[in-house]
Design a protein around this motif. Sequence first.
Motif, mmCIF file in Angstrom:
data_model
loop_
_atom_site.group_PDB
_atom_site.id
_atom_site.type_symbol
_atom_site.label_atom_id
_atom_site.label_comp_id
_atom_site.label_asym_id
_atom_site.label_seq_id
_atom_site.Cartn_x
_atom_site.Cartn_y
_atom_site.Cartn_z
ATOM 1 N N ALA A 26 0.776 -1.380 -0.157
ATOM 2 C CA ALA A 26 0.055 0.047 0.002
ATOM 3 C C ALA A 26 0.835 1.302 -0.067
ATOM 4 N N ALA A 27 0.738 2.087 -1.169
ATOM 5 C CA ALA A 27 1.622 3.135 -1.226
ATOM 6 C C ALA A 27 0.639 4.397 -1.008
ATOM 7 N N PHE A 28 1.491 5.482 -0.291
ATOM 8 C CA PHE A 28 1.018 6.710 0.050
ATOM 9 C C PHE A 28 1.679 7.781 -0.962
ATOM 10 N N LEU A 29 1.092 8.227 -2.051
ATOM 11 C CA LEU A 29 1.702 9.109 -2.912
ATOM 12 C C LEU A 29 0.960 10.579 -2.891
ATOM 13 N N ASP A 30 2.030 11.383 -3.483
ATOM 14 C CA ASP A 30 1.511 12.879 -3.825
ATOM 15 C C ASP A 30 1.811 13.205 -5.096
ATOM 16 N N ASP A 31 1.795 14.303 -5.631
ATOM 17 C CA ASP A 31 2.051 14.672 -7.203
ATOM 18 C C ASP A 31 3.485 14.558 -7.397
ATOM 19 N N SER A 32 4.490 14.263 -6.519
ATOM 20 C CA SER A 32 5.981 14.334 -7.158
ATOM 21 C C SER A 32 6.386 13.597 -8.168
ATOM 22 N N GLU A 33 7.524 13.961 -8.633
ATOM 23 C CA GLU A 33 8.126 12.790 -9.405
ATOM 24 C C GLU A 33 8.485 11.391 -9.073
ATOM 25 N N LYS A 34 9.073 11.787 -7.581
ATOM 26 C CA LYS A 34 9.225 10.494 -7.130
ATOM 27 C C LYS A 34 8.408 9.562 -6.775
ATOM 28 N N SER A 35 6.957 10.152 -6.228
ATOM 29 C CA SER A 35 5.862 9.353 -6.254
ATOM 30 C C SER A 35 5.368 8.648 -7.404
ATOM 31 N N LYS A 36 5.507 9.365 -8.602
ATOM 32 C CA LYS A 36 5.339 8.803 -9.811
ATOM 33 C C LYS A 36 6.107 7.476 -10.276
ATOM 34 N N GLU A 37 7.579 7.619 -9.806
ATOM 35 C CA GLU A 37 8.390 6.657 -9.889
ATOM 36 C C GLU A 37 8.118 5.534 -9.221
ATOM 37 N N LEU A 38 7.753 5.731 -7.911
ATOM 38 C CA LEU A 38 7.419 4.556 -6.820
ATOM 39 C C LEU A 38 6.214 3.892 -7.307
ATOM 40 N N ASP A 39 5.087 4.719 -7.964
ATOM 41 C CA ASP A 39 3.997 4.049 -8.298
ATOM 42 C C ASP A 39 4.361 3.027 -9.662
#
Length: 210
Positions: A26-39
């Motif tokens: 379960a990932a908790f993401l925001d709008d950052s590029e790193k969050s997109k990479e984790l996704d």
Amino acid sequence: MALLDSNIVEQLKGYFDKINANIELAAFLDDSEKSKELDSFLKEVDAISEKVNYVKKSFENDKADLDRANITRPTSFTILKDGENTGINFSGIPGGHEFNSFILAVLGLAGLGKKLEGDQLSKVESVDKPLNVETFVSLSCTHCPDVIQALNLISTYNKNITVTMVDSAVFFEEAKEKDIQAVPVVFINGEQKSVGAKTIEELINLIANV
């Protein structure tokens, strides 16, 4: 572009097929590029096997799940087993040397890894208060995975212990505020407790005597 090598994916299929539990990331993401990479990274892991599944959540909106997982940073994920929090978290993307830490955590939760016993197990089970253990690492650090893997193993034996790998490069400002100049650095409930390579015995004693 795929983040995981096709040969690694094939190897992981063989390991993941042996899992006899429902493992959820379960990932908790925001709008950052790193969050997109984790996704993207977790989507690739999800595609390997039906035994390991990825759930995307919002760092802003899923506060109850965040609190249950003891996650305080975006671009983080927690591992659940059969719907229950395991206490194993990653802040950042576990690439480089930490990729093995992530895979071994998944396999360990499925009963396919190392185990604690004897005096080590007794010490870990004796911890009777909540401990939030955060370890700042560099993905190029060769000593960091030993510490992360040991702490992940320790946490599986006591629900009071939450452990988080924190990538110092992703959370650079926080690392700077904490004056981290060498890794791995272990914090327990916000206090720096250890710097550098440590054995599992040393980490167990550290945790048992907080």
